[in-house]
Design a protein around this motif. Structure first.
Motif, PDB file in Angstrom:
ATOM      1  N   VAL A   1      13.817  -1.808   6.811  1.00 25.13           N
ATOM      2  CA  VAL A   1      13.262  -2.457   5.628  1.00 25.13           C
ATOM      3  C   VAL A   1      12.543  -1.470   4.710  1.00 25.13           C
ATOM      4  N   PHE A   2      12.276  -0.250   5.194  1.00 23.41           N
ATOM      5  CA  PHE A   2      11.627   0.758   4.369  1.00 23.41           C
ATOM      6  C   PHE A   2      12.480   2.026   4.306  1.00 23.41           C
ATOM      7  N   ASP A   3      12.522   2.626   3.121  1.00 21.21           N
ATOM      8  CA  ASP A   3      13.177   3.919   2.929  1.00 21.21           C
ATOM      9  C   ASP A   3      12.146   4.994   3.232  1.00 21.21           C
ATOM     10  N   ARG A   4      12.244   5.583   4.413  1.00 23.47           N
ATOM     11  CA  ARG A   4      11.233   6.530   4.866  1.00 23.47           C
ATOM     12  C   ARG A   4      11.420   7.919   4.281  1.00 23.47           C
ATOM     13  N   ALA A   5      12.418   8.107   3.443  1.00 23.12           N
ATOM     14  CA  ALA A   5      12.644   9.409   2.821  1.00 23.12           C
ATOM     15  C   ALA A   5      11.720   9.636   1.634  1.00 23.12           C
TER      16      ALA A   5
ATOM     17  N   ARG B   1       7.766   8.984  -0.336  1.00 19.84           N
ATOM     18  CA  ARG B   1       6.344   8.687  -0.224  1.00 19.84           C
ATOM     19  C   ARG B   1       5.814   8.372  -1.615  1.00 19.84           C
ATOM     20  N   PRO B   2       5.191   7.225  -1.836  1.00 23.30           N
ATOM     21  CA  PRO B   2       4.979   6.177  -0.840  1.00 23.30           C
ATOM     22  C   PRO B   2       6.277   5.518  -0.408  1.00 23.30           C
ATOM     23  N   LEU B   3       6.227   4.812   0.713  1.00 18.94           N
ATOM     24  CA  LEU B   3       7.426   4.186   1.245  1.00 18.94           C
ATOM     25  C   LEU B   3       8.016   3.205   0.238  1.00 18.94           C
ATOM     26  N   GLY B   4       9.336   3.259   0.105  1.00 20.87           N
ATOM     27  CA  GLY B   4      10.023   2.309  -0.758  1.00 20.87           C
ATOM     28  C   GLY B   4      10.765   1.282   0.068  1.00 20.87           C
ATOM     29  N   LEU B   5      11.069   0.159  -0.520  1.00 20.32           N
ATOM     30  CA  LEU B   5      11.813  -0.894   0.161  1.00 20.32           C
ATOM     31  C   LEU B   5      13.312  -0.639   0.064  1.00 20.32           C
ATOM     32  N   THR B   6      14.021  -0.908   1.134  1.00 24.84           N
ATOM     33  CA  THR B   6      15.476  -0.927   1.099  1.00 24.84           C
ATOM     34  C   THR B   6      15.915  -2.239   0.451  1.00 24.84           C
ATOM     35  N   PRO B   7      17.199  -2.390   0.115  1.00 27.38           N
ATOM     36  CA  PRO B   7      17.658  -3.691  -0.406  1.00 27.38           C
ATOM     37  C   PRO B   7      17.316  -4.847   0.536  1.00 27.38           C
ATOM     38  N   ALA B   8      17.483  -4.621   1.848  1.00 27.65           N
ATOM     39  CA  ALA B   8      17.119  -5.669   2.808  1.00 27.65           C
ATOM     40  C   ALA B   8      15.615  -5.930   2.779  1.00 27.65           C
ATOM     41  N   GLY B   9      14.826  -4.856   2.611  1.00 25.43           N
ATOM     42  CA  GLY B   9      13.378  -5.004   2.544  1.00 25.43           C
ATOM     43  C   GLY B   9      12.932  -5.808   1.347  1.00 25.43           C
ATOM     44  N   ARG B  10      13.611  -5.630   0.214  1.00 26.93           N
ATOM     45  CA  ARG B  10      13.248  -6.396  -0.987  1.00 26.93           C
ATOM     46  C   ARG B  10      13.511  -7.885  -0.779  1.00 26.93           C
ATOM     47  N   ILE B  11      14.620  -8.201  -0.115  1.00 30.64           N
ATOM     48  CA  ILE B  11      14.911  -9.617   0.175  1.00 30.64           C
ATOM     49  C   ILE B  11      13.852 -10.188   1.109  1.00 30.64           C
TER      50      ILE B  11
ATOM     51  N   THR C   1       0.799  -1.226   0.000  1.00 26.72           N
ATOM     52  CA  THR C   1       0.000   0.000   0.000  1.00 26.72           C
ATOM     53  C   THR C   1       0.831   1.275   0.000  1.00 26.72           C
ATOM     54  N   GLY C   2       2.059   1.198   0.512  1.00 23.86           N
ATOM     55  CA  GLY C   2       2.944   2.356   0.469  1.00 23.86           C
ATOM     56  C   GLY C   2       2.929   3.237   1.698  1.00 23.86           C
ATOM     57  N   THR C   3       2.057   2.961   2.666  1.00 22.87           N
ATOM     58  CA  THR C   3       2.026   3.742   3.901  1.00 22.87           C
ATOM     59  C   THR C   3       1.773   2.826   5.086  1.00 22.87           C
ATOM     60  N   VAL C   4       2.261   3.236   6.255  1.00 21.24           N
ATOM     61  CA  VAL C   4       2.036   2.459   7.466  1.00 21.24           C
ATOM     62  C   VAL C   4       0.548   2.467   7.819  1.00 21.24           C
ATOM     63  N   ALA C   5      -0.101   3.628   7.619  1.00 20.19           N
ATOM     64  CA  ALA C   5      -1.520   3.741   7.963  1.00 20.19           C
ATOM     65  C   ALA C   5      -2.366   2.787   7.129  1.00 20.19           C
TER      66      ALA C   5
END
Length: 321
Positions: A52-56, A58-68, A20-24
């Motif tokens: 696991v998320f790049d909070r910089a 919007r919408p939130l993106g995955l970090t490399p660790a998050g993608r794994i 969804t791209g957001t925590v909410a």
């Protein structure tokens, strides 16, 4: 052993946020409050020792660790959901007869699994299954030639019939692969292609036409087809575009490699797939079948569609009991 913060609920939340791209929105999808979801996500990242998320963004993106993690989490959750569906035991062995009607959109992914589950439990039961379009099934239920029907909910309530809502199925656009639809474009961008209409005797066709009329959109009336597979074959061949739903798309998986899907460039619209049964019958059988269907749909419909169109978010979702 999993670290303390890595729980099934945390992984479900992580998957929902990634979709969804957001925590909410992720919290809403899994039924958590925002503070509880934030704590779950914090515990997960602490246990993993990484974000696991790049909070910089919007919408939130995955970090490399998050993608794994997402790749592994989706596989694990899919297996768990499938096991849950397979372990669901129908408590309907007392039935002596059952006349069941199921929407033909379920033919590929849902009905075969349901029939297997029923066959294991209906040992001394005369069982009759009908697959048909929704308008035929609701008519048969009203005429009492069916005991239970699983169909798209009509606009008006059915008298003397109890409804168990199962699935929210939103409308979207299906166009030939590579068709240049501008981002955020309106229906005018589709002028080069004819609309491949669903048969207007069907509930789906009538609902689409009513929605177009509300928006004062008139499109050439060249094609009207009562076969979902034929409509999707024509979209894949480049003949036209369709206003359809995720459920209808999954039924036509053979053609999806040549089809692009986009949000409907009009106000959001969806249909509801429900289980219907007469109010003067015992409700335990309908409740048990609805429970089995929800578990199967989560695995066989929702998870695959999330991979195909993550932008759908929770607009395509199982409706809790």
């Amino acid at each position: 052993m999993l670290a303390k913060g890595i729980t099934l609920r945390a992984l479900e939340l992580f998957e929902a946020i990634a979709r969804t791209g957001t925590v909410a929105d992720g919290a809403r999808a899994v039924g958590l409050s925002l503070p509880a979801a934030s704590q779950q996500l914090s515990n997960l990242e602490t246990s993993l020792g990484t974000v696991v998320f790049d909070r910089a963004h919007r919408p939130l993106g995955l970090t490399p660790a998050g993608r794994i993690l997402l790749h592994r989490a989706q596989a694990a959750l899919s297996q768990i959901r499938q096991a849950q569906a397979e372990l669901t035991v129908l408590d309907i062995s007392h039935l002596k007869s059952l006349r069941l009607g199921v929407i033909d959109d379920f033919d590929t992914e849902i009905t075969p699994n349901l029939v297997i589950a029923l066959a294991k439990n209906l040992r001394n039961c005369d069982f009759h299954l009908t697959t048909a379009p929704s308008h035929d099934l609701t008519a048969m239920l009203a005429a009492r030639t069916l005991d239970i029907a699983v169909a798209a909910a009509p606009q008006d309530a059915l008298a003397g019939i109890r409804e168990h809502r199962l699935l929210r199925d939103p409308y979207l656009l299906a166009v030939p692969r590579g068709f240049g639809l501008p981002k955020g474009g309106d229906m005018a961008a589709l002028a080069a292609l004819p609309l491949l209409r669903y048969d207007r005797t069907q509930f789906m066709g009538r609902q689409i036409e009513a929605h177009l009329a509300r928006h004062r959109i008139t499109l050439p009336d060249r094609f009207e087809i009562d076969s979902n597979q034929s409509i999707m074959a024509l979209v894949a061949s480049g003949t036209g575009f369709s206003i359809t739903t995720p459920l209808a798309l999954l039924r036509a998986k053979a053609f999806l490699g040549q089809v692009d899907i986009h949000p409907l460039p009009l106000a959001a619209m969806s249909r509801t797939i429900s289980l219907f049964a007469p109010t003067d019958q015992r409700d335990d059988v309908a409740t048990e079948i609805a429970r089995t269907l929800r578990a199967t749909m989560a695995t066989r419909l929702i998870a695959p569609m999330q991979d195909l169109a993550p932008w759908l978010g929770d607009s395509f979702a199982v409706i809790p009991a």
